[in-house]
Design a protein around this motif. Structure first.
Motif, PDB file in Angstrom:
ATOM      1  N   VAL A 199      54.297  13.156  36.186  1.00 14.65           N
ATOM      2  CA  VAL A 199      53.053  13.552  35.506  1.00 14.65           C
ATOM      3  C   VAL A 199      53.344  14.658  34.487  1.00 14.65           C
ATOM      4  CG1 VAL A 199      50.750  14.557  35.791  1.00 14.65           C
ATOM      5  CG2 VAL A 199      51.635  12.955  37.501  1.00 14.65           C
ATOM      6  N   PRO A 200      53.000  14.448  33.220  1.00 17.85           N
ATOM      7  CA  PRO A 200      53.220  15.486  32.194  1.00 17.85           C
ATOM      8  C   PRO A 200      52.050  16.486  32.189  1.00 17.85           C
ATOM      9  CG  PRO A 200      52.402  13.490  31.169  1.00 17.85           C
ATOM     10  CD  PRO A 200      52.509  13.186  32.633  1.00 17.85           C
ATOM     11  N   TYR A 201      52.095  17.402  33.115  1.00 14.52           N
ATOM     12  CA  TYR A 201      50.935  18.273  33.380  1.00 14.52           C
ATOM     13  C   TYR A 201      50.499  19.078  32.150  1.00 14.52           C
ATOM     14  CZ  TYR A 201      52.246  17.065  38.140  1.00 14.52           C
ATOM     15  OH  TYR A 201      52.541  16.359  39.275  1.00 14.52           O
ATOM     16  N   ASP A 202      51.467  19.697  31.506  1.00 14.31           N
ATOM     17  CA  ASP A 202      51.105  20.536  30.349  1.00 14.31           C
ATOM     18  C   ASP A 202      50.526  19.696  29.209  1.00 14.31           C
ATOM     19  OD1 ASP A 202      51.956  22.761  31.723  1.00 14.31           O
ATOM     20  OD2 ASP A 202      53.966  22.744  30.853  1.00 14.31           O
ATOM     21  N   GLY A 205      43.414  22.113  25.566  1.00 19.04           N
ATOM     22  CA  GLY A 205      43.677  23.458  26.074  1.00 19.04           C
ATOM     23  C   GLY A 205      42.544  24.045  26.869  1.00 19.04           C
ATOM     24  N   ASN A 206      41.395  23.374  26.907  1.00 15.96           N
ATOM     25  CA  ASN A 206      40.245  23.909  27.655  1.00 15.96           C
ATOM     26  C   ASN A 206      40.298  23.432  29.104  1.00 15.96           C
ATOM     27  OD1 ASN A 206      38.932  25.267  25.463  1.00 15.96           O
ATOM     28  ND2 ASN A 206      38.427  23.236  24.660  1.00 15.96           N
ATOM     29  N   ALA A 207      41.372  23.776  29.763  1.00 18.65           N
ATOM     30  CA  ALA A 207      41.571  23.383  31.159  1.00 18.65           C
ATOM     31  C   ALA A 207      42.663  24.263  31.746  1.00 18.65           C
ATOM     32  CB  ALA A 207      41.963  21.905  31.262  1.00 18.65           C
ATOM     33  N   ARG A 208      42.684  24.294  33.054  1.00 24.33           N
ATOM     34  CA  ARG A 208      43.769  24.989  33.746  1.00 24.33           C
ATOM     35  C   ARG A 208      44.611  23.951  34.485  1.00 24.33           C
ATOM     36  NH1 ARG A 208      40.558  29.272  37.275  1.00 24.33           N
ATOM     37  NH2 ARG A 208      39.084  27.536  37.402  1.00 24.33           N
ATOM     38  N   ARG A 209      45.880  24.225  34.590  1.00 23.87           N
ATOM     39  CA  ARG A 209      46.724  23.303  35.341  1.00 23.87           C
ATOM     40  C   ARG A 209      46.475  23.502  36.842  1.00 23.87           C
ATOM     41  NH1 ARG A 209      53.312  22.643  35.780  1.00 23.87           N
ATOM     42  NH2 ARG A 209      53.178  21.302  37.639  1.00 23.87           N
ATOM     43  N   SER A 210      46.241  22.434  37.553  1.00 27.58           N
ATOM     44  CA  SER A 210      46.053  22.502  38.997  1.00 27.58           C
ATOM     45  C   SER A 210      47.408  22.743  39.660  1.00 27.58           C
ATOM     46  CB  SER A 210      45.457  21.200  39.530  1.00 27.58           C
ATOM     47  OG  SER A 210      44.190  20.962  38.970  1.00 27.58           O
ATOM     48  N   TRP A 239      47.620  13.142  46.744  1.00 26.36           N
ATOM     49  CA  TRP A 239      47.069  13.102  45.388  1.00 26.36           C
ATOM     50  C   TRP A 239      48.100  13.622  44.393  1.00 26.36           C
ATOM     51  CZ3 TRP A 239      42.262  16.729  46.385  1.00 26.36           C
ATOM     52  CH2 TRP A 239      41.383  16.117  47.286  1.00 26.36           C
ATOM     53  N   LEU A 240      47.943  13.168  43.153  1.00 17.18           N
ATOM     54  CA  LEU A 240      48.529  13.863  42.014  1.00 17.18           C
ATOM     55  C   LEU A 240      47.412  14.740  41.448  1.00 17.18           C
ATOM     56  CD1 LEU A 240      50.249  10.767  40.361  1.00 17.18           C
ATOM     57  CD2 LEU A 240      51.231  12.365  42.036  1.00 17.18           C
ATOM     58  N   VAL A 241      47.656  16.004  41.276  1.00 16.30           N
ATOM     59  CA  VAL A 241      46.603  16.891  40.762  1.00 16.30           C
ATOM     60  C   VAL A 241      46.843  17.094  39.269  1.00 16.30           C
ATOM     61  CG1 VAL A 241      46.129  17.970  42.972  1.00 16.30           C
ATOM     62  CG2 VAL A 241      47.889  18.952  41.531  1.00 16.30           C
ATOM     63  N   LEU A 242      45.923  16.620  38.460  1.00 13.43           N
ATOM     64  CA  LEU A 242      46.160  16.545  37.015  1.00 13.43           C
ATOM     65  C   LEU A 242      45.734  17.801  36.258  1.00 13.43           C
ATOM     66  CD1 LEU A 242      45.115  12.836  36.295  1.00 13.43           C
ATOM     67  CD2 LEU A 242      47.276  13.753  37.176  1.00 13.43           C
ATOM     68  N   ALA A 243      44.547  18.305  36.533  1.00 11.26           N
ATOM     69  CA  ALA A 243      44.062  19.475  35.776  1.00 11.26           C
ATOM     70  C   ALA A 243      42.726  19.936  36.351  1.00 11.26           C
ATOM     71  CB  ALA A 243      43.885  19.121  34.305  1.00 11.26           C
ATOM     72  N   GLN A 244      42.353  21.146  35.986  1.00  7.85           N
ATOM     73  CA  GLN A 244      41.032  21.671  36.323  1.00  7.85           C
ATOM     74  C   GLN A 244      40.354  22.069  35.006  1.00  7.85           C
ATOM     75  OE1 GLN A 244      41.111  23.674  40.068  1.00  7.85           O
ATOM     76  NE2 GLN A 244      39.300  24.901  39.599  1.00  7.85           N
ATOM     77  N   PRO A 245      39.628  21.126  34.378  1.00  5.50           N
ATOM     78  CA  PRO A 245      39.069  21.386  33.046  1.00  5.50           C
ATOM     79  C   PRO A 245      37.944  22.415  33.076  1.00  5.50           C
ATOM     80  CG  PRO A 245      38.327  19.263  33.883  1.00  5.50           C
ATOM     81  CD  PRO A 245      39.335  19.771  34.866  1.00  5.50           C
ATOM     82  N   HIS A 246      37.805  23.130  31.974  1.00  5.73           N
ATOM     83  CA  HIS A 246      36.669  24.033  31.816  1.00  5.73           C
ATOM     84  C   HIS A 246      35.391  23.209  31.681  1.00  5.73           C
ATOM     85  CE1 HIS A 246      39.551  27.073  31.549  1.00  5.73           C
ATOM     86  NE2 HIS A 246      39.516  27.386  30.257  1.00  5.73           N
ATOM     87  N   PHE A 247      34.281  23.835  32.032  1.00  6.13           N
ATOM     88  CA  PHE A 247      32.974  23.257  31.728  1.00  6.13           C
ATOM     89  C   PHE A 247      32.644  23.622  30.291  1.00  6.13           C
ATOM     90  CE2 PHE A 247      28.414  23.826  31.236  1.00  6.13           C
ATOM     91  CZ  PHE A 247      27.949  22.583  31.639  1.00  6.13           C
ATOM     92  N   ASP A 248      32.341  22.640  29.484  1.00  5.23           N
ATOM     93  CA  ASP A 248      31.982  22.876  28.079  1.00  5.23           C
ATOM     94  C   ASP A 248      30.568  22.383  27.831  1.00  5.23           C
ATOM     95  OD1 ASP A 248      34.420  23.995  27.383  1.00  5.23           O
ATOM     96  OD2 ASP A 248      35.297  22.082  26.803  1.00  5.23           O
ATOM     97  N   LEU A 249      29.757  23.219  27.202  1.00  2.00           N
ATOM     98  CA  LEU A 249      28.366  22.854  26.954  1.00  2.00           C
ATOM     99  C   LEU A 249      27.995  23.205  25.519  1.00  2.00           C
ATOM    100  CD1 LEU A 249      25.638  21.911  28.231  1.00  2.00           C
ATOM    101  CD2 LEU A 249      25.131  24.343  28.589  1.00  2.00           C
ATOM    102  N   PRO A 250      27.619  22.203  24.713  1.00  2.00           N
ATOM    103  CA  PRO A 250      27.180  22.491  23.345  1.00  2.00           C
ATOM    104  C   PRO A 250      25.721  22.949  23.327  1.00  2.00           C
ATOM    105  CG  PRO A 250      27.153  20.124  23.734  1.00  2.00           C
ATOM    106  CD  PRO A 250      27.639  20.750  25.013  1.00  2.00           C
ATOM    107  N   VAL A 251      25.474  24.061  22.666  1.00  3.96           N
ATOM    108  CA  VAL A 251      24.123  24.634  22.630  1.00  3.96           C
ATOM    109  C   VAL A 251      23.847  25.163  21.231  1.00  3.96           C
ATOM    110  CG1 VAL A 251      24.278  25.320  25.060  1.00  3.96           C
ATOM    111  CG2 VAL A 251      24.887  26.968  23.270  1.00  3.96           C
ATOM    112  N   ALA A 252      22.598  25.442  20.963  1.00  4.05           N
ATOM    113  CA  ALA A 252      22.245  26.134  19.727  1.00  4.05           C
ATOM    114  C   ALA A 252      22.882  27.525  19.742  1.00  4.05           C
ATOM    115  CB  ALA A 252      20.725  26.241  19.610  1.00  4.05           C
TER     116      ALA A 252
END
Length: 543
Positions: free
Chosen positions: A333-336, A345-350, A509-522
């Protein structure tokens, strides 16, 4: 933990008589602050109304029966009176729920005895429902009696902490309720944050009948109020209008009026946000969100999240029944690259099957990195030096899953492993998960209770409805049973550590990533608090 669409619940088959852990999980599948942040400005400086585009209407207003409906459960989190909540803390510059800080909201206090078996709830005095009825201990008792009678959401998760009978919930006086569990549990307060919401019992009783003694039919069709917000208008399939509840006993919501507009098409939700006709658009794809970064009048709120993306391997199916093969997979798995290319880049590596930020997390749970030579060596030890063929199932239309699968399959090919990517529609994916016919799949989810005992219950013990790998370790089950009975932190921490040592060896499991929560707002919107359960809390928002 849970699939995004499944949310969460409890445990595996254990030694008790009565319902199996699987049944408990299914029963609790519908479930998963005191404001500690300082407001960023005065209300007079902001807007008094927000408009939010949501992807769907609620499936009904009865919290005791609503399941797998994130929009509905989120609305209820804002409209029902909940006794307890998590606090809020800063994490890397973002506001997130602090799952180690339990705070009373409609409760005046919540205290357990020395053993952690008997819990006493004291309710704030002077709080009323929109009907004018006072909120008292009899409402709590009636609501929990109703939950036990429903044998659904609350009744399911209550079993995790030894609450199985209505008689275990007792009225002590007008504003005091006692919960007597059959066992001490370290999860008690966390489970009550999910479960301790209250109905206006006097109002519901008016609509009860001989055939429907708990007014289920009326409650399903009619909005319930009394939380941070009250529902003041509801047009099914079109719009829900909320106004701040003047009787809310904590800090008043900064935005007084919120319109939730049902806009099913993602493209339309995005367009309305871009045109400034809504302030927040929920449920957009990462591709849409990335496209809007930097757009005039729009900002993307990004916050560390407990959502994690993983790849369960069917441990009962060759070649993944061989631990050497699973370990080899962990090295292809190419984690990075997944963090940078799939999530920009909006994630952390698990670094463990135990999510980052969960108490007890240790990187020893997943001692693997991208290393094709090690993968080849492990395959040779497994007697599969020539590699093998298999498939990765992904949710059709999920761009992030597709990109991650492409990266994994491309890297696996370097080790002689040929992985076919199979997109599946939601119905087929769900069916094949039930049939256990997926050798590899990409899944994602988040735990409503930030505790390893809960993770084991839902996902890593037999009967856990999220146990997609079919993982069955006798020692893990034994540890889970011990955790289910002890609140001693030294013991729990020791067992948390052992769990991750075992998982590092077994690699379900293979643990792939822990993505950030992203929310588009005004651009004017602020105050977002990242919830642990994925259910938005509107009262923190400012505009």
């Amino acid at each position: 933990m849970a699939d995004k669409n499944l949310q969460d619940t409890s445990a595996a088959a254990v030694e008790r008589t009565g319902p199996t852990r699987r049944q408990l999980l299914e029963l609790g599948a519908g479930l998963g602050l005191m404001l500690t942040l300082t407001p960023t400005g005065t209300f007079a400086q902001g807007k008094s109304e927000l408009t939010i585009a949501i992807p769907a209407d609620l499936g009904g207003w009865d919290h005791d029966y609503l399941a797998f409906d994130l929009v509905g459960l989120a609305v209820m989190k804002n409209c029902y009176p909940f006794m307890l909540e998590y606090g809020v803390k800063d994490q890397d510059g973002a506001a997130v729920m602090d799952t180690e800080n339990i705070v009373p909201v409609f409760a005046e206090s919540w205290e357990g005895d020395a053993e952690g078996k008997v819990w006493t709830l004291k309710i704030r005095k002077g709080v009323t429902f929109p009907s004018g009825n006072p909120l008292t201990a009899k409402d709590v008792k009636w609501s929990k009696d109703r939950a036990f009678a429903a044998k659904a959401n609350v009744a399911g998760v209550y079993r995790l902490i030894g609450l199985t009978e209505a008689s275990q919930v007792e009225v002590v006086d007008d504003y005091t309720v006692r919960f007597t569990q059959s066992q001490p549990s370290d999860l008690s307060s966390h489970i009550q944050i999910i479960s301790l919401y209250v109905f206006d019992s006097e109002e519901l009783k008016k609509h009860a009948t001989a055939d429907d003694p708990w007014a289920k039919d009326w409650t399903t069709k009619n909005p319930q109020s009394g939380g941070a917000y009250n529902v003041v208008d509801y047009k099914p399939g079109q719009e829900i209008v909320l106004e701040s509840n003047p009787s809310f006993p904590s800090a008043q919501p900064r935005v007084k009026r919120v319109k939730l507009q049902v806009i099913p098409a993602p493209a339309n939700r995005r367009l309305l946000l871009e045109k400034g006709e809504v302030d927040i658009a929920l449920g957009l794809s990462r591709r849409d969100i990335n496209d809007m970064r930097g757009a005039k009048g729009i900002k993307v709120i990004s916050s560390p999240s407990n959502e994690f993306v993983f790849m369960p391997m069917a441990m009962g199916t060759a070649p993944f029944d061989n631990p050497k093969v699973r370990q080899a997979m962990a090295h292809v798995v190419p984690y990075d690259a997944i963090v940078s290319n799939v999530y920009s880049g909006n994630a952390r590596r698990s670094t463990s099957p135990v999510p980052l930020d969960m108490p007890g997390h240790s990187a020893k749970g997943y001692p693997f990195g991208f290393d094709i030579d090690k993968a080849k060596a492990l395959l040779a030890e497994a007697g599969m030096a020539g590699g093998f063929e298999s498939e990765i199932a992904i949710l059709a239309g999920d761009v992030a899953q597709e990109r991650a699968a492409v990266l994994v399959s491309s890297a696996a090919r370097l080790a002689g492993i040929d992985l076919k990517i199979t997109p599946l529609d939601p119905g087929t994916l769900f069916q094949r998960r039930r049939e256990k016919t997926l050798p590899l799949q990409i899944a994602s989810g988040q735990m409503w209770v930030n505790d390893i005992e809960y993770l084991l219950a839902t996902s890593l013990t037999p009967g856990g409805f999220l146990n997609y790998a079919g993982y069955d370790s006798a020692r893990i089950v034994e540890i889970f049973q011990t955790l289910n009975k002890t609140s001693d932190m030294a013991t729990r921490n020791r067992l948390f550590d052992e769990v991750q040592t075992i998982l590092a060896r077994d690699v379900p499991w293979l643990v792939l990533a822990q993505p950030h929560f992203d929310l588009p707002v005004a651009a004017s919107v602020s105050g977002w608090v990242q919830p642990v359960d994925g259910l938005f809390r509107l009262r923190y928002l400012d505009a």
